[in-house]
Every structure is written in structure tokens, then in C-alpha cells.
Scaffold this motif. Structure first.
Motif, PDB file in Angstrom:
ATOM      1  N   SER A 158       0.827  -1.201   0.000  1.00  0.00           N
ATOM      2  CA  SER A 158       0.000   0.000   0.000  1.00  0.00           C
ATOM      3  C   SER A 158       0.863   1.255   0.000  1.00  0.00           C
ATOM      4  O   SER A 158       2.067   1.207   0.262  1.00  0.00           O
ATOM      5  CB  SER A 158      -0.937   0.015   1.209  1.00  0.00           C
ATOM      6  N   LEU A 159       0.244   2.382  -0.300  1.00  0.00           N
ATOM      7  CA  LEU A 159       0.866   3.702  -0.224  1.00  0.00           C
ATOM      8  C   LEU A 159      -0.196   4.688   0.216  1.00  0.00           C
ATOM      9  O   LEU A 159      -1.321   4.657  -0.292  1.00  0.00           O
ATOM     10  CB  LEU A 159       1.432   4.126  -1.582  1.00  0.00           C
ATOM     11  N   HIS A 160       0.148   5.561   1.185  1.00  0.00           N
ATOM     12  CA  HIS A 160      -0.751   6.615   1.624  1.00  0.00           C
ATOM     13  C   HIS A 160      -0.135   7.971   1.284  1.00  0.00           C
ATOM     14  O   HIS A 160       1.031   8.217   1.576  1.00  0.00           O
ATOM     15  CB  HIS A 160      -0.994   6.540   3.138  1.00  0.00           C
ATOM     16  N   TYR A 161      -0.945   8.814   0.634  1.00  0.00           N
ATOM     17  CA  TYR A 161      -0.490  10.176   0.337  1.00  0.00           C
ATOM     18  C   TYR A 161      -1.684  11.115   0.310  1.00  0.00           C
ATOM     19  O   TYR A 161      -2.616  10.923  -0.476  1.00  0.00           O
ATOM     20  CB  TYR A 161       0.245  10.249  -0.998  1.00  0.00           C
ATOM     21  N   TYR A 162      -1.652  12.116   1.186  1.00  0.00           N
ATOM     22  CA  TYR A 162      -2.711  13.121   1.230  1.00  0.00           C
ATOM     23  C   TYR A 162      -2.184  14.448   0.677  1.00  0.00           C
ATOM     24  O   TYR A 162      -1.029  14.814   0.923  1.00  0.00           O
ATOM     25  CB  TYR A 162      -3.197  13.326   2.666  1.00  0.00           C
ATOM     26  N   THR A 163      -3.046  15.140  -0.050  1.00  0.00           N
ATOM     27  CA  THR A 163      -2.725  16.477  -0.544  1.00  0.00           C
ATOM     28  C   THR A 163      -3.102  17.481   0.542  1.00  0.00           C
ATOM     29  O   THR A 163      -4.291  17.709   0.801  1.00  0.00           O
ATOM     30  CB  THR A 163      -3.497  16.777  -1.839  1.00  0.00           C
ATOM     31  N   ILE A 164      -2.088  18.062   1.183  1.00  0.00           N
ATOM     32  CA  ILE A 164      -2.289  18.981   2.312  1.00  0.00           C
ATOM     33  C   ILE A 164      -1.655  20.322   1.956  1.00  0.00           C
ATOM     34  O   ILE A 164      -0.428  20.429   1.887  1.00  0.00           O
ATOM     35  CB  ILE A 164      -1.660  18.414   3.604  1.00  0.00           C
ATOM     36  N   PRO A 165      -2.458  21.366   1.724  1.00  0.00           N
ATOM     37  CA  PRO A 165      -1.891  22.658   1.307  1.00  0.00           C
ATOM     38  C   PRO A 165      -1.036  23.330   2.377  1.00  0.00           C
ATOM     39  O   PRO A 165      -0.011  23.937   2.068  1.00  0.00           O
ATOM     40  CB  PRO A 165      -3.129  23.508   0.995  1.00  0.00           C
TER      41      PRO A 165
END
Length: 498
Positions: free
Chosen positions: A235-242
């Protein structure tokens, strides 16, 4: 701007599971969002909200991940089976310290998947669980014959096995799942994977190791080296956080031009993440084509004012829709490595498809992107080229291309082209050419935009149709080409009928 579609080149078929979703026992995602119980005044079927289920069915959801996320790290599945009156009532210490009565458990989740017509992806508890506990769960769900767990399933009202295919071996083991080192987790994963059985040769399970977060390529390489022979994917987790600080991630609806372009810049980093993590996996385990499962992704923004900060309830604007469109384009163009993706989360949490308020519900701009893009599911990815210009806020370092494109061809020869105009203020004329494709009988288009409100446009319960797809009427067809004009800050789809 010129866009070219090459029908002679493709990296493969776009796995429908790239359009997957995620539902955790977090805030109002499950309770009040997907599930209201059989006795609720809100219309439901076996406890599942009828309006929400009907809306989600329109997306052709292929797979749904549950019960977490971080909640999975402390979830013991036998607390959520049997008569509801005898199920344990606990405190959800992971998300807000609220009451968890376990009225939504394995049987309810499988009923939800049945109503949605999707496959189940269950994330097992490695953080506080045991190998035996997870093995029993697989047996409970999948054993067709006589066994203690199969008998218990039948006792609880389900005769036939569900044949759950996708099983996650832990969640974020590098962090909240146990703060483990890669070698230690890998040894645990090898042990778990060794005992998770196939109970039916025609229904083999698919084992997903807990992979990395963001740019932690070393974790990916080490886990792939040590577990790759025993699992099917990482798995891979990546959130777009400004925002630059975790406590101040930025508002969902009130943001500057610079914050807008920072968001787009960070969303586009998904391409490099996929390519670099995949390269490490191939290097570490060259004899097996391990898949990449991006089972948590999307925007993570500040919660709405006046809401429980642990419920992660955020509004969903046109900016979020652009993030979704860019990511789905990237996933499709990397379908030779990305085998599943699960946006976080389905209802009322983070970048949700749907928001609810008691009996009311609305579909977010992100929902509409998934609906517009669903034709990519199971289609052959096509190579595309787009002429672009770098754009951004004045004086800012974060520049992005003004256009982002992907295309696919289904088994009938129909082509879907998805184009994102990232400019927050300029419309873009596009001229789309192709080669190596069938002749088309018609070309139609749809566009999703914020109109005058631009990237900050969003739907409210009083005005739930503010942001919705509209027909694109400015299409001029030529020989092996057509032209159109894309509004600022918009997502467009073009359907070329064979």
C-alpha cells in the motif's frame, strides 16, 4: 493547446479498482452517513441509507475498504458479530472518544457491499490483534465447508461464504499501527501472510502489505525485499495537504491563489511517488510483479468551523474536484503498477463523495468527477501528449501545467478523454487529435466548473446543485480531430463514440 491521443500505444488496462473507496469508523462516515440502522426514520434497506446507497451505485464503485484506517489497529472483529443487543459497546479511542456500539460489523459491511454491487477490502488488525484473530476472520468470511468459524457465520445468519478477496495486513505500521521498524513489521507480515488461507481454489485471496507514507521509499524497498514473495501488493498513503503545518492545513473554501496552486502542485506529486515507489518495489523484488495499492489519498484540510475536530468533516469545493481528476488521470496512466486506489473517505470525512445532515444529503464536486470518469474503468489506457504552459500565483515557486490529460478505449472502441484545466482564471482552447483509433459516429462533452466562484465553489444543503456537470456545446469536429473551449478551473470529459 494541442492534445494528441495515440491509439497505437498503451501501458495496459485500467483496473476498475483504481476507482475504489474507503469507509472508516470515523466521525459520521459509517454511523449517520452510510448506516442509520433498521429502526431509523431515514429511509433505509437493512440499515443502509437508501439515498446514499442509490447515489453511490451511480458511480459503479468497484471496491470498498473497511474498517480503517487507524480504527482497524484496535478493531476486534468478533465484537461486531452476533445479536446486536449482545455486542460490546466501546469507546472509539482512535477518533474522538465517542461511543462505538459495534452495530455495524462484518455482516453489515458485507450487506453494504452487496447493495453497492462492489467487492470488499478488509483491513486486518496487526497493531493490537493476533495472527489467529485475523486467520479466524478470513475463515469466517470465506470457509465454505465445516469449521468453527464457518459454523459461527451460519449461526449468525449467513450460510454461504462471502469470498472476500482483498485483505490488508495491517495499517500504517510505521506510525499509529505500532511505530514499527520495516524489518520488524516485515517479519510479522510474513507470519500473517503464511497463515491467511485460501479456502476455495477458485477464490484466492489477495494479500496487501502495509506500505509507506509519502516519500518513505526506504520502507517500501525493505518491506518489498522481505515480504514480496508472500504478498501480492504494497500500500501507499499520500494526502494532498496545502498547509505547511499539520495543525493548520488550510480551509476547504477560503484560500488564496497561492494556496490553490500549492494544492495543485502537491496533488501532481502523486506521479513521482508512484514511479519511485514502483521502482523500489521492482528493484527489491524483481521476480514478482507486486502491485501498488494507494488505499488512502485525497485532500486533507481543516475541519469545518463548529464541528468535532476528530471527525475530520470538511467541505468539498471545486479545488477538491480538480485534485481528484488529476489523481485519477495519474492512476490511469500508471495502470501497469497501480492496481487499486481508495479515496478517503466515502461520506462525511475528508474528501467525501457525499455529505449528510440528518435526513438531507448532497453530492460533492468530487462525486461528480468520479461519475464523469467511470468510463475509464476496465478500459485500455491510451498514450496522450498535451501542449501545456506553466502557470501559478505571481511570485510563487509552485508552478503547474495548465492542462492535465488522460484517455482510454473501451472494448467497443469508444474513447473517453478526461481533461483538467488547472488555470484559476483563464479559459483554454484545446485542439484534440488522434491516430490509430476507429472512426467515430459522435463526439460529446461534459464540463464541471465553479462558474463565477471558481475553485472555491461548493454545494450546500440549501443549494445542493451549485456545482454539477453541464453539457459542453462548443465542440467543432474535424478529420481525426475536434476543438473545444474549457472554462477556467474545470474538469471536462469527451466521449468519442465508435
Amino acid at each position: 493547446m494541442l492534445i494528441f491521443i495515440n491509439g497505437n500505444r498503451s501501458v495496459g488496462t485500467i483496473n476498475k479498482n483504481i476507482y475504489g473507496h474507503f469507509a472508516e469508523h470515523l466521525g459520521r462516515c459509517i454511523y449517520g452517513g452510510l448506516y442509520v440502522g433498521e429502526d431509523s426514520e431515514i429511509p433505509n434497506q437493512n440499515g443502509m441509507r437508501t439515498d446514499v446507497v442509490n447515489a453511490l451505485k451511480e458511480l459503479d464503485i468497484p471496491v470498498l475498504r473497511w474498517p480503517g484506517g487507524c480504527f482497524a489497529d484496535t478493531y476486534h472483529w468478533q465484537d461486531g458479530i452476533g445479536p446486536k443487543s449482545s455486542r460490546k459497546t466501546l469507546i472509539n479511542t482512535t477518533w474522538g472518544g465517542v461511543r462505538e456500539d459495534n452495530s455495524f460489523g462484518t455482516h453489515e459491511f458485507m450487506e453494504l457491499c452487496r447493495q453497492l454491487g462492489c467487492e470488499a477490502y478488509i483491513n486486518g488488525n496487526v497493531g493490537t490483534g493476533t495472527v489467529q484473530e485475523m486467520c479466524d476472520w478470513v475463515e469466517y468470511c470465506n470457509m465454505p465447508g465445516v469449521s468453527p468459524m464457518a459454523d459461527l457465520r451460519r449461526q449468525n445468519g449467513q450460510d454461504a461464504p462471502w469470498n472476500v478477496k482483498y485483505w490488508g495486513i495491517g495499517n500504517e505500521m510505521w506510525g499509529g499501527g505500532g511505530n514499527m521498524r520495516a524489518d520488524y513489521y516485515s517479519d510479522l507480515c510474513r507470519q500473517y501472510a503464511s497463515f491467511l488461507r485460501d479456502y476455495d481454489p477458485s477464490h484466492k485471496i489477495y494479500k496487501i502489505a502495509s506500505g509507506a507514507c509519502d516519500f518513505n521509499y526506504d520502507w517500501t524497498q525493505r518491506v518489498a525485499e522481505l515480504t514480496g514473495a508472500l504478498v501480492d501488493a504494497l500500500s501507499l498513503h499520500y494526502y494532498t495537504i496545502p498547509g505547511s503545518e499539520w495543525e493548520h492545513k488550510g480551509s476547504a473554501t477560503k484560500f488564496s491563489r497561492e494556496e490553490y496552486y500549492i494544492t495543485m502542485y502537491k496533488a501532481l506529486q502523486m506521479k513521482g511517488l508512484i514511479e519511485n515507489h514502483t521502482a523500489r518495489m521492482r528493484q527489491a523484488c524483481p521476480n514478482k510483479n507486486l502491485g501498488l495499492v494507494i488505499d488512502e489519498w485525497g485532500t486533507w484540510l481543516d475541519v469545518e468551523e463548529g464541528t468535532n475536530p476528530h471527525f475530520l468533516y470538511q467541505q468539498n469545493a471545486m479545488r477538491d474536484a480538480l485534485v481528484a481528476a488529476v489523481n485519477l488521470n495519474i492512476f490511469g496512466d500508471h495502470c501497469d503498477s497501480v492496481v487499486m486506489a481508495n479515496i478517503a473517505q466515502t461520506v462525511n470525512v475528508l474528501q467525501a463523495m457525499i455529505l449528510t445532515d440528518g435526513p438531507r444529503m448532497l453530492c460533492t464536486p468530487t462525486y461528480h468527477v468520479f461519475h464523469m470518469f467511470k468510463g475509464h474503468q476496465g478500459a485500455r489506457q491510451l498514450e496522450t501528449y498535451a501542449e501545456t504552459a506553466l502557470i501559478g500565483a505571481d511570485g510563487a515557486d509552485c508552478k503547474v501545467p495548465n492542462l492535465h490529460v488522460s484517455a482510454s478505449e473501451d472494448h467497443n472502441g469508444n474513447v473517453l478523454v478526461t481533461v483538467v484545466n488547472l488555470s484559476d482564471h483563464s479559459s483554454v482552447p484545446v485542439e484534440i487529435h488522434w491516430d490509430g483509433l476507429s472512426k467515430f459516429t459522435s463526439i460529446t462533452g461534459q464540463v464541471l466548473s465553479g462558474d463565477g466562484a471558481g475553485a472555491a465553489a461548493y454545494n450546500t444543503f440549501d443549494n445542493p446543485h451549485q456545482v454539477e456537470p453541464k453539457p459542453l456545446t462548443n465542440i467543432t469536429v474535424g478529420t481525426n480531430s475536434f476543438t473545444s473551449l474549457l472554462p477556467a478551473c474545470s474538469v471536462a470529459t469527451f466521449t468519442l463514440k465508435a
